[in-house]
Design a protein around this motif. Structure first.
Motif, PDB file in Angstrom:
ATOM      1  N   SER A  42       0.656  -1.331   0.052  1.00  7.63           N
ATOM      2  CA  SER A  42      -0.066  -0.173   0.046  1.00  7.63           C
ATOM      3  C   SER A  42       1.005   1.242  -0.052  1.00  7.63           C
ATOM      4  CB  SER A  42      -0.732  -0.049   1.212  1.00  7.63           C
ATOM      5  OG  SER A  42      -0.090  -0.157   2.715  1.00  7.63           O
ATOM      6  N   CYS A  43       2.094   1.099   0.332  1.00  9.04           N
ATOM      7  CA  CYS A  43       3.054   2.493   0.249  1.00  9.04           C
ATOM      8  C   CYS A  43       3.142   2.709  -1.171  1.00  9.04           C
ATOM      9  CB  CYS A  43       4.463   1.777   0.963  1.00  9.04           C
ATOM     10  SG  CYS A  43       4.357   1.284   2.482  1.00  9.04           S
ATOM     11  N   VAL A  44       3.768   4.088  -1.259  1.00  5.55           N
ATOM     12  CA  VAL A  44       3.724   4.451  -2.563  1.00  5.55           C
ATOM     13  C   VAL A  44       5.315   5.033  -2.757  1.00  5.55           C
ATOM     14  CG1 VAL A  44       2.957   6.344  -4.314  1.00  5.55           C
ATOM     15  CG2 VAL A  44       1.394   5.027  -2.801  1.00  5.55           C
ATOM     16  N   ALA A  45       5.888   4.753  -4.043  1.00  7.01           N
ATOM     17  CA  ALA A  45       7.274   5.507  -4.383  1.00  7.01           C
ATOM     18  C   ALA A  45       7.096   6.785  -5.042  1.00  7.01           C
ATOM     19  CB  ALA A  45       8.225   4.179  -5.050  1.00  7.01           C
ATOM     20  N   LEU A  46       7.555   7.791  -4.722  1.00  2.01           N
ATOM     21  CA  LEU A  46       7.385   8.865  -5.649  1.00  2.01           C
ATOM     22  C   LEU A  46       8.649   9.027  -6.002  1.00  2.01           C
ATOM     23  CD1 LEU A  46       6.388  11.656  -6.658  1.00  2.01           C
ATOM     24  CD2 LEU A  46       6.995  12.630  -4.232  1.00  2.01           C
ATOM     25  N   ILE A  47       8.665   9.225  -7.611  1.00  2.00           N
ATOM     26  CA  ILE A  47       9.974   9.393  -8.180  1.00  2.00           C
ATOM     27  C   ILE A  47      10.105  11.007  -8.473  1.00  2.00           C
ATOM     28  CG2 ILE A  47      11.365   8.770 -10.027  1.00  2.00           C
ATOM     29  CD1 ILE A  47       9.626   6.032  -9.137  1.00  2.00           C
ATOM     30  N   LEU A  48      10.732  11.768  -8.397  1.00  2.00           N
ATOM     31  CA  LEU A  48      10.832  13.107  -9.057  1.00  2.00           C
ATOM     32  C   LEU A  48      12.263  12.930  -9.928  1.00  2.00           C
ATOM     33  CD1 LEU A  48       9.995  15.799  -6.262  1.00  2.00           C
ATOM     34  CD2 LEU A  48       8.426  14.507  -7.780  1.00  2.00           C
ATOM     35  N   HIS A  49      11.962  13.441 -10.977  1.00  2.00           N
ATOM     36  CA  HIS A  49      13.389  13.663 -11.988  1.00  2.00           C
ATOM     37  C   HIS A  49      13.346  14.708 -12.869  1.00  2.00           C
ATOM     38  CE1 HIS A  49      14.612  11.179 -15.989  1.00  2.00           C
ATOM     39  NE2 HIS A  49      15.778  11.770 -15.090  1.00  2.00           N
ATOM     40  N   HIS A  50      14.665  15.373 -12.727  1.00  4.06           N
ATOM     41  CA  HIS A  50      14.785  16.466 -13.608  1.00  4.06           C
ATOM     42  C   HIS A  50      15.970  15.953 -14.671  1.00  4.06           C
ATOM     43  CE1 HIS A  50      17.025  20.413 -14.431  1.00  4.06           C
ATOM     44  NE2 HIS A  50      15.811  20.671 -14.420  1.00  4.06           N
ATOM     45  N   PRO A  51      15.160  15.716 -15.893  1.00  4.75           N
ATOM     46  CA  PRO A  51      16.101  15.082 -16.890  1.00  4.75           C
ATOM     47  C   PRO A  51      17.203  15.793 -17.487  1.00  4.75           C
ATOM     48  CG  PRO A  51      13.556  14.840 -17.443  1.00  4.75           C
ATOM     49  CD  PRO A  51      13.837  15.680 -16.242  1.00  4.75           C
ATOM     50  N   MET A  52      17.451  17.044 -17.462  1.00  9.58           N
ATOM     51  CA  MET A  52      18.251  17.898 -17.768  1.00  9.58           C
ATOM     52  C   MET A  52      19.427  17.945 -17.011  1.00  9.58           C
ATOM     53  SD  MET A  52      16.403  21.349 -19.346  1.00  9.58           S
ATOM     54  CE  MET A  52      18.124  22.354 -19.357  1.00  9.58           C
ATOM     55  N   SER A  53      19.402  17.793 -15.721  1.00 10.76           N
ATOM     56  CA  SER A  53      20.667  17.639 -15.000  1.00 10.76           C
ATOM     57  C   SER A  53      20.726  16.173 -14.434  1.00 10.76           C
ATOM     58  CB  SER A  53      20.298  18.514 -13.750  1.00 10.76           C
ATOM     59  OG  SER A  53      19.346  17.814 -12.977  1.00 10.76           O
ATOM     60  N   ARG A  54      19.966  15.226 -15.006  1.00  6.77           N
ATOM     61  CA  ARG A  54      20.097  13.787 -14.726  1.00  6.77           C
ATOM     62  C   ARG A  54      19.828  13.702 -13.239  1.00  6.77           C
ATOM     63  NH1 ARG A  54      23.678  10.559 -19.252  1.00  6.77           N
ATOM     64  NH2 ARG A  54      22.937  11.526 -20.638  1.00  6.77           N
ATOM     65  N   THR A  55      19.093  14.563 -12.601  1.00 13.95           N
ATOM     66  CA  THR A  55      19.056  14.404 -10.904  1.00 13.95           C
ATOM     67  C   THR A  55      17.646  13.453 -10.728  1.00 13.95           C
ATOM     68  OG1 THR A  55      19.874  16.398 -10.710  1.00 13.95           O
ATOM     69  CG2 THR A  55      18.566  15.780  -9.005  1.00 13.95           C
ATOM     70  N   MET A  56      17.536  12.569  -9.821  1.00 13.43           N
ATOM     71  CA  MET A  56      16.491  11.774  -9.653  1.00 13.43           C
ATOM     72  C   MET A  56      16.429  11.688  -7.951  1.00 13.43           C
ATOM     73  SD  MET A  56      16.580   8.812 -12.517  1.00 13.43           S
ATOM     74  CE  MET A  56      14.993   8.499 -12.614  1.00 13.43           C
ATOM     75  N   GLY A  57      15.137  11.618  -7.633  1.00 15.92           N
ATOM     76  CA  GLY A  57      14.751  11.227  -6.398  1.00 15.92           C
ATOM     77  C   GLY A  57      13.964  10.318  -6.022  1.00 15.92           C
ATOM     78  N   LEU A  58      13.982   9.598  -4.985  1.00 17.00           N
ATOM     79  CA  LEU A  58      12.806   8.560  -4.459  1.00 17.00           C
ATOM     80  C   LEU A  58      12.621   8.462  -3.161  1.00 17.00           C
ATOM     81  CD1 LEU A  58      11.495   5.624  -5.340  1.00 17.00           C
ATOM     82  CD2 LEU A  58      14.032   4.783  -4.736  1.00 17.00           C
TER      83      LEU A  58
END
Length: 177
Positions: A42-58
């Motif tokens: 039931s938990c949720v993974a939120l992924i934020l991605h800034h493609p230009m800088s190749r930065t990802m967060g989870l």
């Protein structure tokens, strides 16, 4: 040790594997990093991605807000109400952005399943997703893909170099999100 059927060659890259636990988060722009969280029910993974800088967060989000958990103390990643703005700030900082408005940050969501087979009036997965979507809308971050709902758990892997997000469920092969 081989994780989820990965080959021996893939194991060479495991030194850059960053495992995100329940209520935890990670942000990276190191092209060699892999961010992963396991067993999203039931938990949720939120992924934020800034493609230009190749930065990802989870972030591995457990509950919609602290009101669901009165008397318990957990970090900002545990609750959707605090996890979304926190991850947005962390990704913006790592990418060198002043805000997410018109920045090119995109969101992806995985999880929110109803894994308990009994009639459950709480629907935590749905409530978490609703809180995340409302907050992302307020922060002007579009959701571009999601693999949510259903009744199976999921494991999510983010590959910083390529920007790929792969999802694995029991008895299935990894698939791109």
């Amino acid at each position: 040790m081989i994780l989820f059927g990965e080959s021996i060659d893939a194991q060479k890259d495991m030194s850059n594997l960053k495992v995100v636990g329940i209520g935890g988060w990670a942000v990276s722009n190191n092209r060699e990093d892999i961010l992963r969280t396991y067993a999203l029910g039931s938990c949720v993974a939120l992924i934020l991605h800034h493609p230009m800088s190749r930065t990802m967060g989870l972030v591995h989000i457990v509950l919609p807000d602290p009101l669901c958990h009165v008397g318990k103390k957990h970090g900002k990643g545990y609750y959707a109400s605090s996890a979304v703005p926190m991850l947005q700030r962390e990704v913006c900082a790592a990418a060198g952005l002043s805000s997410s408005d018109s920045s090119g940050i995109i969101a992806k969501l995985v999880g929110g399943a109803a894994v308990i087979k009994i009639k459950n009036p709480f629907h935590f997965g749905e409530r978490i997703l609703r809180e995340i979507l409302q907050t992302l809308h307020r922060l002007h971050i579009p959701v571009v893909k999601q693999d949510t709902g259903g009744s199976i758990s999921r494991t999510v892997s983010l590959y910083i170099e390529s920007g790929d997000v792969l999802v694995k469920s029991p008895g299935t092969q990894k698939r791109p999100l």
